[in-house]
Design a protein around this motif. Structure first.
Motif, mmCIF file in Angstrom:
data_model
loop_
_atom_site.group_PDB
_atom_site.id
_atom_site.type_symbol
_atom_site.label_atom_id
_atom_site.label_comp_id
_atom_site.label_asym_id
_atom_site.label_seq_id
_atom_site.Cartn_x
_atom_site.Cartn_y
_atom_site.Cartn_z
ATOM 1 N N UNK A 1 -14.442 -6.330 -7.732
ATOM 2 C CA UNK A 1 -13.029 -6.254 -7.403
ATOM 3 C C UNK A 1 -12.734 -6.712 -5.991
ATOM 4 N N UNK A 2 -11.456 -7.032 -5.762
ATOM 5 C CA UNK A 2 -10.975 -7.436 -4.460
ATOM 6 C C UNK A 2 -10.201 -6.286 -3.815
ATOM 7 N N UNK A 3 -10.341 -6.171 -2.504
ATOM 8 C CA UNK A 3 -9.734 -5.050 -1.787
ATOM 9 C C UNK A 3 -8.236 -4.960 -2.046
ATOM 10 N N UNK A 4 -7.515 -6.048 -1.870
ATOM 11 C CA UNK A 4 -6.066 -5.991 -2.005
ATOM 12 C C UNK A 4 -5.635 -5.644 -3.426
ATOM 13 N N UNK A 5 -6.375 -6.159 -4.414
ATOM 14 C CA UNK A 5 -6.046 -5.829 -5.807
ATOM 15 C C UNK A 5 -6.267 -4.351 -6.082
ATOM 16 N N UNK A 6 -7.405 -3.831 -5.600
ATOM 17 C CA UNK A 6 -7.723 -2.425 -5.868
ATOM 18 C C UNK A 6 -6.829 -1.471 -5.080
ATOM 19 N N UNK A 7 -6.326 -1.933 -3.935
ATOM 20 C CA UNK A 7 -5.473 -1.070 -3.123
ATOM 21 C C UNK A 7 -4.014 -1.093 -3.572
ATOM 22 N N UNK A 8 -3.648 -2.072 -4.396
ATOM 23 C CA UNK A 8 -2.244 -2.214 -4.796
ATOM 24 C C UNK A 8 -1.662 -0.941 -5.419
ATOM 25 N N UNK A 9 -2.370 -0.271 -6.363
ATOM 26 C CA UNK A 9 -1.790 0.958 -6.932
ATOM 27 C C UNK A 9 -1.563 2.044 -5.872
ATOM 28 N N UNK A 10 -2.477 2.156 -4.917
ATOM 29 C CA UNK A 10 -2.312 3.155 -3.858
ATOM 30 C C UNK A 10 -1.142 2.803 -2.954
ATOM 31 N N UNK A 11 -0.934 1.497 -2.747
ATOM 32 C CA UNK A 11 0.196 1.060 -1.921
ATOM 33 C C UNK A 11 1.513 1.330 -2.651
ATOM 34 N N UNK A 12 1.541 1.058 -3.954
ATOM 35 C CA UNK A 12 2.757 1.319 -4.731
ATOM 36 C C UNK A 12 3.067 2.811 -4.795
ATOM 37 N N UNK A 13 2.019 3.635 -4.739
ATOM 38 C CA UNK A 13 2.209 5.091 -4.773
ATOM 39 C C UNK A 13 2.539 5.659 -3.389
ATOM 40 N N UNK A 14 2.726 4.775 -2.413
ATOM 41 C CA UNK A 14 3.087 5.175 -1.046
ATOM 42 C C UNK A 14 2.026 6.060 -0.392
ATOM 43 N N UNK A 15 0.781 5.825 -0.733
ATOM 44 C CA UNK A 15 -0.319 6.556 -0.107
ATOM 45 C C UNK A 15 -0.851 5.810 1.115
ATOM 46 N N UNK A 16 -0.774 4.485 1.083
ATOM 47 C CA UNK A 16 -1.264 3.677 2.200
ATOM 48 C C UNK A 16 -0.270 2.559 2.486
#
Length: 617
Positions: free
Chosen positions: A302-317
């Motif tokens: 996996x790629x960092x930005x792809x894997x972080x997208x759900x956390x970003x959408x959930x306003x965690x990061x």
């Protein structure tokens, strides 16, 4: 699911710093006048429920009738369950409605059976019922956890809220900032409840936990970032010794159950790849996306930005591609990412980070230490070196923690005792954590009985004696014995020897007797190749300044000239000590303030005090 707000507390606890918010909310609601609707938003734990309670209590006190409903996860799929909570106290008044409205409400709320009513009819029936109930006294409808109100009820309440103006009905609902309910509420006016400001947060924490030591309070305030629930709950997860600063706080604060559920549940709902990336980011600490990408390659695809997208959408990061940095929306999300992970996942993450940080030896050593389970002298040596670098930056607490970990990974023998003794010395001399320093010293002696005559062991024992029963003569004797008996060759580059001599200088000064100085000067004469500058200057100005102080002027001038670039609080304090009797402390002022500010931010307690004393002098 609750909103994370504390219910069982007094108004003094929950509403510190909220007087302005309460006045503004009261004005926007138009309670008892023109009516109105307001959506209260805010982060989890910010105190939304406490504010709802206070508004409801104030409304009741002025003669208004209050109807309440709270959304719950278990009733979110039960149609009209939320509306049932609101209307149930008005059931007798439903007989005053025309038959069409009465029948629609009774069927919708489960009071009677019949064909499913149209939602518009239910909505109009509810509006008329509330307006009739408000004819004799103002009416306030309070909805907590709006996102968990079932959708049919939410639709009816939204319909009603848009038509309250001009009536004596007001509606106040609450939802988390990141909730979809905020987008679905359309044109409803929103009031954002912000975290407490620094003054109010400090007041709340001090009121509930009056015995908190300053450095611990500051650390908790930094972690809570004004979140009232975090301020009230975080101290409960710490031991009494930690609250009193007798034990150091962990790098990532533990979360009590309520905070763990509040923040952990949001992480648990993410895909596995996102959870893995959040754990890496939490343990890495700086949010460097390059490091996270390199580490992620070691733990899975996996790629960092792809894997972080759900956390970003959930306003965690938050991801800043300009600076290539990740930041957690709240520090407690970081704690939750660690607390909700399994030990195996944490060890794997530390190993991956150690691999990614090969060009940063100090950070790599720390992650290797956390990833290593069995004694490993190579890793222990790396940690020992990292601990010294950490100390030079002024982080005595971090140095003790790293040395202790180094000792734990050291195979049994003298090296383990030596590292524990050094940790005990730094703990006693720099952090002021005397109880934990004594425990480390006892562990050092158990690991290697011969360590008792080592320089760091003797220096730690001397500091503990001096701060315990003030037995200065015994402390002096212990330290002199270690200096004279330890095979250091009087090497002026031996940091342990130089530390011991600086401590001996202070013991001689405190004693105020000429005979105490003889072994000190005998040791100085044997140092090779030469006495370190700060020690040489202090030796001339502190023992007999009237006779030898003038000889230190040139050395002191050179030390003072280096202060603007000096970052080691130990060297700053030693330069200040040398400057006292030549009346040059004015030249130390700016550097001393740096040490004081560092101490107030959680740095070395003893250096902080030394800086204050020099400023006062």
């Amino acid at each position: 699911m609750s909103s994370g707000d504390s219910r069982g507390q007094t108004a003094t606890d929950t509403l510190i710093g909220r007087s302005r918010d309460l006045k503004r909310i009261h004005d926007l609601l138009g309670l008892g006048a023109e009516g109105g609707a307001l959506l209260l938003s805010g982060q989890a734990g910010v105190g939304k429920s406490a504010v709802l309670d206070a508004v409801a209590e104030a409304a009741s006190a002025t003669g208004a009738r209050v109807l309440r409903a709270t959304g719950t996860q278990f009733e979110a799929d039960c149609s009209y369950s939320g509306l049932n909570q609101v209307v149930l106290p008005l059931q007798e008044a439903m007989d005053c409605l025309e038959d069409t409205y009465r029948d629609a409400l009774c069927v919708a709320l489960g009071f009677e059976s019949g064909p499913p009513p149209q939602r518009l009819v239910v909505s109009n029936a509810t509006l008329v019922l509330l307006q009739k109930a408000a004819a004799d006294q103002p009416l306030l409808v309070v909805i907590d956890d709006l996102p968990w109100i079932d959708r049919p009820s939410a639709a009816v309440l939204d319909f009603v809220a848009r038509r309250m103006t001009g009536s004596k009905v007001s509606l106040l609902a609450a939802a988390r900032s990141e909730s979809p309910a905020l987008h679905e509420s359309g044109g409803l006016q929103e009031y954002g409840l912000e975290p407490l400001d620094k003054e109010a947060a400090d007041h709340l924490l001090t009121t509930r936990f009056p015995r908190l030591v300053g450095g611990v309070r500051q650390r908790l305030m930094t972690a809570a970032q004004g979140n009232p629930l975090a301020l009230l709950e975080l101290p409960t997860a710490l031991r009494a010794a930690q609250l009193a600063a007798l034990e150091e706080l962990p790098a990532v604060l533990p979360l009590p159950r309520r905070l763990g559920e509040l923040f952990g549940s949001r992480i648990a709902s993410l895909p596995d790849g996102s959870q893995r990336l959040l754990l890496l980011a939490a343990l890495e600490g700086t949010g460097d996306l390059g490091v996270l990408q390199a580490a992620a390659r070691q733990t899975g695809p996996g790629e960092v930005l792809d894997d972080l997208a759900p956390a970003e959408r959930a306003h965690l990061v938050h991801i800043d591609l300009g600076t290539r940095r990740l930041t957690f929306r709240h520090p407690l999300v970081r704690s939750a990412a660690v607390e909700t992970s399994a030990s195996g996942a944490r060890h794997a993450a530390h190993r991956a980070l150690a691999h990614a940080l090969a060009e940063q030896p100090e950070r790599q050593a720390w992650h290797l230490g956390e990833a290593t389970l069995e004694p490993d002298e190579h890793v222990a040596a790396l940690l020992e070196h990292a601990a010294r670098l950490t100390l030079q930056r002024g982080d005595a607490v971090g140095s003790v923690r790293t040395l202790t970990r180094s000792a734990a990974l050291t195979p049994h023998g003298p090296a383990r005792g030596r590292r524990l003794a050094e940790a005990a010395y730094i703990g006693a001399e720099s952090t002021g954590s005397l109880r934990s320093a004594q425990a480390l010293l006892d562990d050092a002696r158990q690991a290697d009985p011969a360590v008792q005559v080592s320089l760091h062991s003797a220096a730690a024992a001397a500091v503990l004696l001096l701060n315990g029963d003030s037995d200065l003569d015994t402390a002096h004797r212990l330290l002199v014995g270690a200096i004279e008996d330890t095979p250091h060759g009087y090497d002026a580059q031996d940091a342990a020897l130089v530390d011991a001599l600086h401590l001996l200088l202070l013991l001689c000064f405190y004693g105020g007797r000429q005979e105490l100085w003889h072994p000190f000067y005998a040791a100085l004469e044997r140092l090779r190749p030469k006495v370190p500058p700060a020690l040489s200057a202090a030796a001339k100005t502190f023992s007999d300044p009237a006779r030898t102080g003038a000889a230190a002027r040139e050395e002191l001038d050179r030390l003072l000239a280096q202060l603007p670039q000096q970052t080691d609080p130990v060297e700053i304090a030693r330069t200040g000590t040398a400057a006292v009797y030549l009346d040059r402390l004015g030249d130390v002022r700016e550097a001393a303030w740096r040490v004081v500010r560092q101490g107030r931010a959680g740095g070395s307690a003893r250096r902080h005090l030394a800086g204050l004393m020099h400023l006062c002098l």
